[in-house]
Design a protein around this motif. Structure first.
Motif, PDB file in Angstrom:
ATOM      1  N   GLU A 282      -1.802  -7.990 -12.609  1.00  0.00           N
ATOM      2  CA  GLU A 282      -1.975  -6.624 -12.162  1.00  0.00           C
ATOM      3  C   GLU A 282      -2.681  -7.074 -11.005  1.00  0.00           C
ATOM      4  O   GLU A 282      -3.602  -7.779 -10.633  1.00  0.00           O
ATOM      5  N   VAL A 283      -2.374  -6.109  -9.970  1.00  0.00           N
ATOM      6  CA  VAL A 283      -2.722  -6.087  -8.549  1.00  0.00           C
ATOM      7  C   VAL A 283      -3.975  -5.451  -8.432  1.00  0.00           C
ATOM      8  O   VAL A 283      -4.310  -4.128  -9.041  1.00  0.00           O
ATOM      9  N   GLN A 284      -5.310  -5.970  -7.947  1.00  0.00           N
ATOM     10  CA  GLN A 284      -6.472  -5.242  -7.689  1.00  0.00           C
ATOM     11  C   GLN A 284      -6.800  -5.411  -6.335  1.00  0.00           C
ATOM     12  O   GLN A 284      -6.677  -6.526  -5.819  1.00  0.00           O
ATOM     13  N   LEU A 285      -7.292  -4.164  -5.723  1.00  0.00           N
ATOM     14  CA  LEU A 285      -8.163  -4.436  -4.230  1.00  0.00           C
ATOM     15  C   LEU A 285      -9.513  -3.925  -4.730  1.00  0.00           C
ATOM     16  O   LEU A 285      -9.611  -2.694  -5.276  1.00  0.00           O
ATOM     17  N   VAL A 286     -10.614  -4.734  -4.130  1.00  0.00           N
ATOM     18  CA  VAL A 286     -11.877  -4.160  -4.610  1.00  0.00           C
ATOM     19  C   VAL A 286     -12.655  -4.376  -3.202  1.00  0.00           C
ATOM     20  O   VAL A 286     -12.831  -5.380  -2.561  1.00  0.00           O
ATOM     21  N   GLU A 287     -12.941  -3.087  -2.691  1.00  0.00           N
ATOM     22  CA  GLU A 287     -13.905  -2.905  -1.553  1.00  0.00           C
ATOM     23  C   GLU A 287     -15.423  -2.970  -1.936  1.00  0.00           C
ATOM     24  O   GLU A 287     -15.949  -2.632  -2.857  1.00  0.00           O
TER      25      GLU A 287
END
Length: 123
Positions: free
Chosen positions: A1-6
């Motif tokens: 699963e692709v995740q981007l966390v800012e």
């Protein structure tokens, strides 16, 4: 699963600085682009900056040139947006997004998005 966390948003006075971080995980390929976008209340989402992971080329929207710097730490799969000389008009929710090839200013070309981080600049 692709995740981007800012992370890294907050409240700052005009003229101050913030550094946003975007940690990318789960993407199978090494070559992609990370764009930073922002959306103020009642306005459309707009591109702010972008970096191609493959060749390191960077791009900036005119209003942030000379004030914002995008960079990447490939070992940490993290992209940073250093924001200096902040202005009240920079107030927005900032998002990082992944584009599978190269930088683009077109929102619809980005396949994955982070949850956003609020940046508020007081006058």
């Amino acid at each position: 699963e692709v995740q981007l966390v800012e992370s890294g948003g907050g409240l700052v006075q005009a003229g101050g600085s913030l550094r946003l971080s975007c940690v990318v995980s789960g993407f199978a390929w090494d070559d992609y682009a990370i764009g930073w976008f922002r959306q103020a209340p009642g306005k459309e989402r707009e591109g702010v900056s972008c970096i191609n992971r493959s060749d390191g080329r960077t791009f900036y929207e005119d209003s942030v040139k000379g004030r914002f710097t995008i960079s990447t730490d490939n070992a940490k799969n993290t992209v940073y947006l250093q924001m200096n000389s902040l202005k009240p008009e920079d107030t927005a929710v900032y998002y990082c997004a992944l584009e599978s090839f190269v930088c683009s200013w077109i929102v619809e070309e980005y396949d994955y998005w982070g949850q956003g981080t609020q940046v508020t600049v007081s006058s």
